[in-house]
Design a protein around this motif. Sequence first.
Motif, short mmCIF file in Angstrom:
data_model
loop_
_atom_site.label_atom_id
_atom_site.label_comp_id
_atom_site.label_asym_id
_atom_site.label_seq_id
_atom_site.Cartn_x
_atom_site.Cartn_y
_atom_site.Cartn_z
N UNK A 19 1.45 40.33 39.67
CA UNK A 19 2.19 39.07 39.72
C UNK A 19 3.19 39.03 38.57
N UNK A 20 4.39 38.54 38.83
CA UNK A 20 5.41 38.52 37.77
C UNK A 20 5.01 37.66 36.58
N UNK A 21 4.12 36.71 36.80
CA UNK A 21 3.64 35.89 35.69
C UNK A 21 2.80 36.70 34.71
N UNK A 57 12.17 33.70 45.77
CA UNK A 57 12.68 33.34 44.44
C UNK A 57 11.92 32.14 43.89
N UNK A 58 11.76 31.12 44.70
CA UNK A 58 11.13 29.88 44.24
C UNK A 58 9.66 30.07 43.89
N UNK A 59 8.95 30.83 44.71
CA UNK A 59 7.50 30.93 44.57
C UNK A 59 7.03 32.06 43.67
N UNK A 60 7.82 33.13 43.57
CA UNK A 60 7.33 34.33 42.88
C UNK A 60 8.14 34.71 41.65
N UNK A 61 9.40 34.36 41.62
CA UNK A 61 10.24 34.75 40.48
C UNK A 61 10.42 33.60 39.48
N UNK A 62 10.78 32.43 39.97
CA UNK A 62 11.06 31.32 39.05
C UNK A 62 9.84 30.88 38.22
N UNK A 96 19.68 45.20 45.11
CA UNK A 96 19.80 44.21 46.18
C UNK A 96 18.58 44.30 47.09
N UNK A 97 18.09 43.14 47.52
CA UNK A 97 16.93 43.05 48.41
C UNK A 97 15.71 43.67 47.72
N UNK A 98 15.15 44.75 48.27
CA UNK A 98 14.03 45.42 47.59
C UNK A 98 14.45 45.85 46.18
N UNK A 99 15.65 46.39 46.07
CA UNK A 99 16.16 46.80 44.76
C UNK A 99 16.39 45.62 43.84
N UNK A 100 16.73 44.47 44.42
CA UNK A 100 16.90 43.26 43.62
C UNK A 100 15.59 42.77 43.04
N UNK A 101 14.53 42.88 43.84
CA UNK A 101 13.19 42.57 43.35
C UNK A 101 12.83 43.50 42.19
N UNK A 102 13.09 44.80 42.39
CA UNK A 102 12.75 45.79 41.36
C UNK A 102 13.54 45.55 40.07
N UNK A 103 14.80 45.14 40.21
CA UNK A 103 15.62 44.89 39.02
C UNK A 103 14.95 43.87 38.12
N UNK A 104 14.30 42.87 38.71
CA UNK A 104 13.61 41.85 37.93
C UNK A 104 12.23 42.34 37.49
N UNK A 105 11.49 42.94 38.42
CA UNK A 105 10.11 43.35 38.14
C UNK A 105 10.04 44.33 36.97
#
Length: 266
Positions: free
Chosen positions: A134-136, A160-165, A89-98
């Motif tokens: 960058x996630x891309x 979410x819109x700019x960096x993950x999607x 969640x939050x920082x951890x939510x970012x890490x879960x995807x990264x």
Amino acid sequence: VKTIADEEGYMITFHPSKKETNKLLITFGGLPSAKTSKGFGSDFAINNDYHHIFVAQAANSQYQKLSLEDFREVVWPMCIGMDVYTYGSSLGGYCAIYYSGVINAQAISAAPKNSAHPTLKYNLKEPVEFLHKNMLDIPKSDKMPIIIYDPHQREENNFISNLILPAYPKSSLIKVPYSGHLVLQVMKNHGVLKDFINNVVEHNRVIDINYDTKNCYIWNYEYARVLARSEKNNEAIPYLEKSLALYKSKMAENLLKKLKDKINLK
């Protein structure tokens, strides 16, 4: 329980299940958190008899000292033959995807953001150099992230819109309006979080999130906050009063006072 990495910026601990299972849940600490052997999601994973890896950050490091390569090298031996999920969640939510891509895991991410990122670094009292890619430009998981968030939270929505999607355009977006940044806490408080996560991990199924919004102090506060953003102060006040009747929070008290002062000044 085995510490499988303990470096300057992070610690990674493996908690094997006491029962036979092919489920592995990897979780990441949010803020505040530090180098500990257990943290976010640990009790849930252990109590549900999943194999569990907890990835801890050195306090205030925003996981910037944990490279994708080091993460994969440490956790991959435990992932072989497993059905792997990353969760935070939050920082951890970012890490879960990264970090999900380098082990081809299913990410379950709530309100993801990393305040070390140049677009959010104003959130930190002590800026941290952002070293992540960058996630891309990093390996992608075959499994699209499941992202749970409040669409009215501007920072998470923009992140979410700019960096993950752009990296994961087919992400499963689970919108929980007026749940705030602590969307998982709302789900837990109303008894729907465990069922949601269990359905993802055990059945690869995303279920609807339904709870009693009228009797949720966070929902009432967040709804009022969104109304206040549009200068609908008179409409917002009853929701703040309902929120405070359910739970005395400083945020609701402060916003209520601010809105009443504005109205009295007119």
